[in-house]
Scaffold this motif. Structure first.
Motif, mmCIF file in Angstrom:
data_model
loop_
_atom_site.group_PDB
_atom_site.id
_atom_site.type_symbol
_atom_site.label_atom_id
_atom_site.label_comp_id
_atom_site.label_asym_id
_atom_site.label_seq_id
_atom_site.Cartn_x
_atom_site.Cartn_y
_atom_site.Cartn_z
ATOM 1 N N PRO A 139 -3.588 -0.405 5.891
ATOM 2 C CA PRO A 139 -4.433 -0.269 4.698
ATOM 3 C C PRO A 139 -4.839 -1.563 3.991
ATOM 4 O O PRO A 139 -5.831 -1.573 3.269
ATOM 5 C CB PRO A 139 -3.594 0.613 3.768
ATOM 6 C CG PRO A 139 -2.685 1.361 4.699
ATOM 7 C CD PRO A 139 -2.383 0.424 5.816
ATOM 8 N N ALA A 173 6.064 3.623 0.804
ATOM 9 C CA ALA A 173 6.863 4.767 1.264
ATOM 10 C C ALA A 173 7.932 4.293 2.250
ATOM 11 O O ALA A 173 9.076 4.745 2.209
ATOM 12 C CB ALA A 173 5.970 5.814 1.915
ATOM 13 N N ARG A 174 7.563 3.355 3.138
ATOM 14 C CA ARG A 174 8.538 2.846 4.104
ATOM 15 C C ARG A 174 9.678 2.118 3.378
ATOM 16 O O ARG A 174 10.850 2.303 3.675
ATOM 17 C CB ARG A 174 7.836 1.921 5.103
ATOM 18 C CG ARG A 174 8.735 1.107 6.007
ATOM 19 C CD ARG A 174 9.620 1.936 6.943
ATOM 20 N NE ARG A 174 8.900 2.795 7.848
ATOM 21 C CZ ARG A 174 8.605 2.505 9.115
ATOM 22 N NH1 ARG A 174 8.993 1.367 9.614
ATOM 23 N NH2 ARG A 174 7.967 3.354 9.878
ATOM 24 N N GLN A 216 -8.368 1.320 7.027
ATOM 25 C CA GLN A 216 -8.068 1.750 5.663
ATOM 26 C C GLN A 216 -6.921 2.766 5.606
ATOM 27 O O GLN A 216 -6.205 2.836 4.632
ATOM 28 C CB GLN A 216 -9.320 2.372 5.005
ATOM 29 C CG GLN A 216 -10.320 1.346 4.538
ATOM 30 C CD GLN A 216 -9.736 0.438 3.455
ATOM 31 O OE1 GLN A 216 -9.290 -0.667 3.745
ATOM 32 N NE2 GLN A 216 -9.734 0.886 2.224
ATOM 33 N N ASP A 217 -6.771 3.567 6.635
ATOM 34 C CA ASP A 217 -5.703 4.561 6.646
ATOM 35 C C ASP A 217 -4.502 4.151 7.504
ATOM 36 O O ASP A 217 -3.423 4.695 7.345
ATOM 37 C CB ASP A 217 -6.236 5.917 7.143
ATOM 38 C CG ASP A 217 -6.981 6.640 6.036
ATOM 39 O OD1 ASP A 217 -7.956 6.068 5.511
ATOM 40 O OD2 ASP A 217 -6.565 7.758 5.670
ATOM 41 N N SER A 248 -15.018 7.332 9.073
ATOM 42 C CA SER A 248 -13.678 7.137 8.514
ATOM 43 C C SER A 248 -13.780 6.459 7.152
ATOM 44 O O SER A 248 -14.862 6.051 6.729
ATOM 45 C CB SER A 248 -12.880 6.237 9.451
ATOM 46 O OG SER A 248 -13.508 4.969 9.498
ATOM 47 N N ASN A 249 -12.641 6.286 6.502
ATOM 48 C CA ASN A 249 -12.655 5.575 5.218
ATOM 49 C C ASN A 249 -13.082 4.123 5.401
ATOM 50 O O ASN A 249 -13.667 3.529 4.505
ATOM 51 C CB ASN A 249 -11.281 5.666 4.557
ATOM 52 C CG ASN A 249 -11.029 7.064 4.042
ATOM 53 O OD1 ASN A 249 -11.946 7.717 3.546
ATOM 54 N ND2 ASN A 249 -9.821 7.561 4.197
ATOM 55 N N LYS A 267 -16.857 4.098 5.716
ATOM 56 C CA LYS A 267 -17.518 4.269 4.406
ATOM 57 C C LYS A 267 -17.746 2.924 3.734
ATOM 58 O O LYS A 267 -18.710 2.739 2.999
ATOM 59 C CB LYS A 267 -16.658 5.151 3.495
ATOM 60 C CG LYS A 267 -16.776 6.604 3.857
ATOM 61 C CD LYS A 267 -16.357 7.468 2.716
ATOM 62 C CE LYS A 267 -17.420 8.535 2.556
ATOM 63 N NZ LYS A 267 -17.306 9.353 1.431
ATOM 64 N N CYS A 317 0.861 -1.189 0.000
ATOM 65 C CA CYS A 317 0.000 0.000 0.000
ATOM 66 C C CYS A 317 0.899 1.240 0.000
ATOM 67 O O CYS A 317 2.117 1.123 0.047
ATOM 68 C CB CYS A 317 -0.896 -0.018 1.231
ATOM 69 S SG CYS A 317 0.028 0.248 2.754
ATOM 70 N N ARG A 318 0.284 2.411 0.002
ATOM 71 C CA ARG A 318 1.062 3.660 -0.005
ATOM 72 C C ARG A 318 2.013 3.755 1.177
ATOM 73 O O ARG A 318 3.149 4.188 1.060
ATOM 74 C CB ARG A 318 0.108 4.855 0.161
ATOM 75 C CG ARG A 318 -0.514 5.286 -1.058
ATOM 76 C CD ARG A 318 -1.484 6.414 -0.822
ATOM 77 N NE ARG A 318 -2.055 6.721 -2.104
ATOM 78 C CZ ARG A 318 -1.465 7.499 -2.996
ATOM 79 N NH1 ARG A 318 -0.347 8.108 -2.722
ATOM 80 N NH2 ARG A 318 -2.022 7.681 -4.168
ATOM 81 N N ARG A 319 1.477 3.376 2.331
ATOM 82 C CA ARG A 319 2.274 3.480 3.547
ATOM 83 C C ARG A 319 3.498 2.555 3.453
ATOM 84 O O ARG A 319 4.617 2.963 3.739
ATOM 85 C CB ARG A 319 1.395 3.083 4.748
ATOM 86 C CG ARG A 319 2.107 3.156 6.048
ATOM 87 C CD ARG A 319 1.212 2.782 7.225
ATOM 88 N NE ARG A 319 1.956 3.062 8.448
ATOM 89 C CZ ARG A 319 1.446 3.073 9.658
ATOM 90 N NH1 ARG A 319 0.172 2.815 9.842
ATOM 91 N NH2 ARG A 319 2.195 3.349 10.697
#
Ligand code: SF4
Lengths: 403, 143
Positions: A146, A35-36, A142-143, A179-180, A183, A30-32
């Motif tokens: 994720p 990035a790590r 989700q945040d 939150s996401n 949703k 995922c994005r997180r």
């Protein structure tokens, strides 16, 4: 395949494209996580009093600070491998120091109860194969984690859940904010007021006991009916719930008692926070907030928060954490008046005020090891690329040697 | 020439409850560069319901001072994309939100990170930068 050290889901299906010794691309993360794995742009360099130095001198200086300290604390370790955590605990023992980690102001309360077997719990594979009712409570997976819903809980097919989210699973969100994650839980979002979790739990316990709840009876009775029908339910406890009921955690135990088909799982952020809790628990019987004298003593006053409030520490070693960023401003005043030793791969707010900074490799990217997933399963970390940085484990060993 | 009375009038202050949340884009920015503009932009903001914004005369993009006994910051107002009932505003968990958190823990080692009460008012000042938060600590060090 590599393991992602981005969060405590420790996804082990990550493909990394490496070109000329550098990470070019990640797949499945995922994005997180991506990035790590790709890393920060500001790598930390060794410094003493904020002036450039070298690793050896920095270690020597750090050892000097710890030797001179009457009341040192070691803090962090949630972004360290189990191997480094064990060394950190040994160092604290040797120094007669306090040791604490980020779980102290995160999910420590819950993980302690899980390790003490106060809750039924399960693995994430159990969730994927069996779970039909998923309750995200004070947790926005989700945040924060994720891929939780896509790898394990709501979307995937499982042994007894062939039709996944379309027919076989219900996801519920209980939160202050839509939150996401909320949703996604269409039609099953229960909004509560800040600090309203206690009232909600008590109403739910009433409803599950056949009484009419005093608070939002229609909604609570409808929720109780869904929970009662669950064959294999899981409550994913987020930080929102933990913070809200911190003074009265036993009401969650009471709720779990009313839900015999439910398991409790902590939603953990930092990739190896649970590892630290388990390693310290194995050594001392406590998950955090310990001071080593002749024996290990546990007390709230040995938490980083109270230690800073009470100004009871005179040196702080921080490994893989940024208390200047994550603690309240009123608490960090004391940090400015004591020497801080910062071991981290990246420049952080804390490293910018530290007396000594010692750079380390990014664990799970530049060094391997083991970590504990949020459900307690041990997962191997991969070394994806070579680097010249020492691991935090090696640095802690050297620091112990220098003492 | 008349006197611009508005110049001397303080913008009205409103009491507001704030809770914090996590945002994957902010976490991603933090992983990459916690001193970068992206991290600052995604952290130094407060998300409010349309209703609350109208009540307080705020528009998206306005700068507001959010202050209480613990500290004070200037952040940008964003309108929630969700159907919020109002009464609670949201800030991403960050060094900015942490300025407002009380250190009153009752000795239990766990502050109320997610339960903040503050006063909010429209201002013209610059948004609080991470550098200015760092400056605060550096000054403490010199005392
Ligand atoms: S969910 Fe967590 S472990 Fe999985 S890829 Fe994302 S950050 Fe990494």
């Amino acid at each position: 395949m590599s393991t992602c050290p981005g969060c405590a889901l420790l996804c082990d299906d990550i493909e990394v494209v490496v070109e000329s010794g550098r990470i070019k691309e990640t797949r499945n993360a995922c994005r997180r996580g991506a990035a790590r794995i790709k890393g920060c742009i500001n790598r930390l360099a060794p410094t003493i009093d904020q002036k450039p130095s070298d690793i050896e001198s920095a270690i020597k200086k750090a050892a000097g600070i710890l030797k001179d300290s009457k009341s040192p604390m070691l803090f962090g370790f949630s972004n360290s491998t189990c191997e480094a955590q064990v060394k950190g605990i040994q160092l604290a023992k040797k120094l007669g120091a306090m040791i604490d980690d980020t779980s102290s102001f995160c999910q420590g309360l819950l993980i302690e109860k899980i390790l003490q077997k106060k809750f039924r719990t399960c693995t994430l594979e159990d969730v994927r194969n069996k779970a039909d009712v998923l309750v995200y409570w004070g947790s926005d997976a989700q945040d924060s984690q994720p891929r939780h819903l896509s790898r394990f809980s709501y979307f995937p097919r499982g042994e007894s859940r062939q039709r996944g989210y379309e027919e076989d699973r219900i996801a519920i969100a209980i939160d202050v904010r839509e939150s996401n994650t909320a949703k996604i839980c269409k039609g099953h979002f229960y909004r509560i007021q800040p600090k309203g979790d206690r009232e909600f739990i008590l109403a739910l316990i009433d409803a599950l006991s056949g009484k009419v709840p005093a608070y939002e009876p229609k909604k609570i009775l409808e929720l109780a009916a869904i929970l009662k029908k669950a064959e294999f339910g899981v409550i994913f406890v987020g930080i929102g719930l933990t913070y809200s009921i911190k003074e009265d955690f036993d009401i969650l135990v009471s709720l779990a008692d009313k839900l015999p088909n439910f398991q409790i799982m902590p939603m953990v952020g930092h990739y190896n926070m649970r590892g630290f809790n388990e390693n310290l628990f194995k050594e001392t019987g406590f998950v955090n907030r310990v001071r080593f004298h002749d024996t290990a003593v546990h007390d709230d006053k040995y938490s980083i928060i109270e230690a800073l409030r009470e100004k009871s520490i005179d040196a702080l070693l921080v490994a893989g954490s940024d208390p200047l960023s994550s603690l309240t401003r009123s608490l960090i005043r004391h940090l400015a008046s004591i020497p801080v030793i910062c071991i981290d791969p990246c420049v952080t707010m804390t490293s910018k005020i530290a007396a000594v900074t010692i750079p380390c490799a990014v664990s799970g990217v530049e060094s391997g090891g083991t970590a504990v997933r949020m459900d307690g399963k041990k997962i191997g970390l991969s070394k994806i690329i070579e680097s010249d940085y020492l691991t935090d484990e090696e640095l802690l060993v050297r620091l112990m040697g220098a003492l | 020439m008349g006197i611009d009375v508005g110049k001397f009038l303080k913008n009205p202050e409103y009491e507001i409850k704030i809770t914090t949340f996590r945002d994957i884009f902010q976490v991603e920015a933090q992983e990459r560069d916690r001193f970068g503009k992206d991290y600052e932009k995604l952290s130094a903001c407060i998300v409010m319901s349309k209703n609350d914004m109208e009540k307080m005369g705020l528009k998206p993009g306005d700068r507001v001072k959010v202050a209480n006994n613990n500290g004070s910051i200037v952040v940008e107002v964003r309108e929630s994309k969700r159907d919020e009932p109002g009464g609670v505003a949201f800030m991403v968990n960050s060094p900015w939100s942490n300025v407002l958190v009380s250190d009153d823990t009752g000795g239990k080692g766990l502050p109320d990170f997610k339960n903040i009460t503050a006063k909010i008012s429209l201002v013209k000042e610059e948004i609080t930068s991470l550098e200015s938060l760092m400056e605060y600590f550096r000054k403490l060090k010199q005392v």
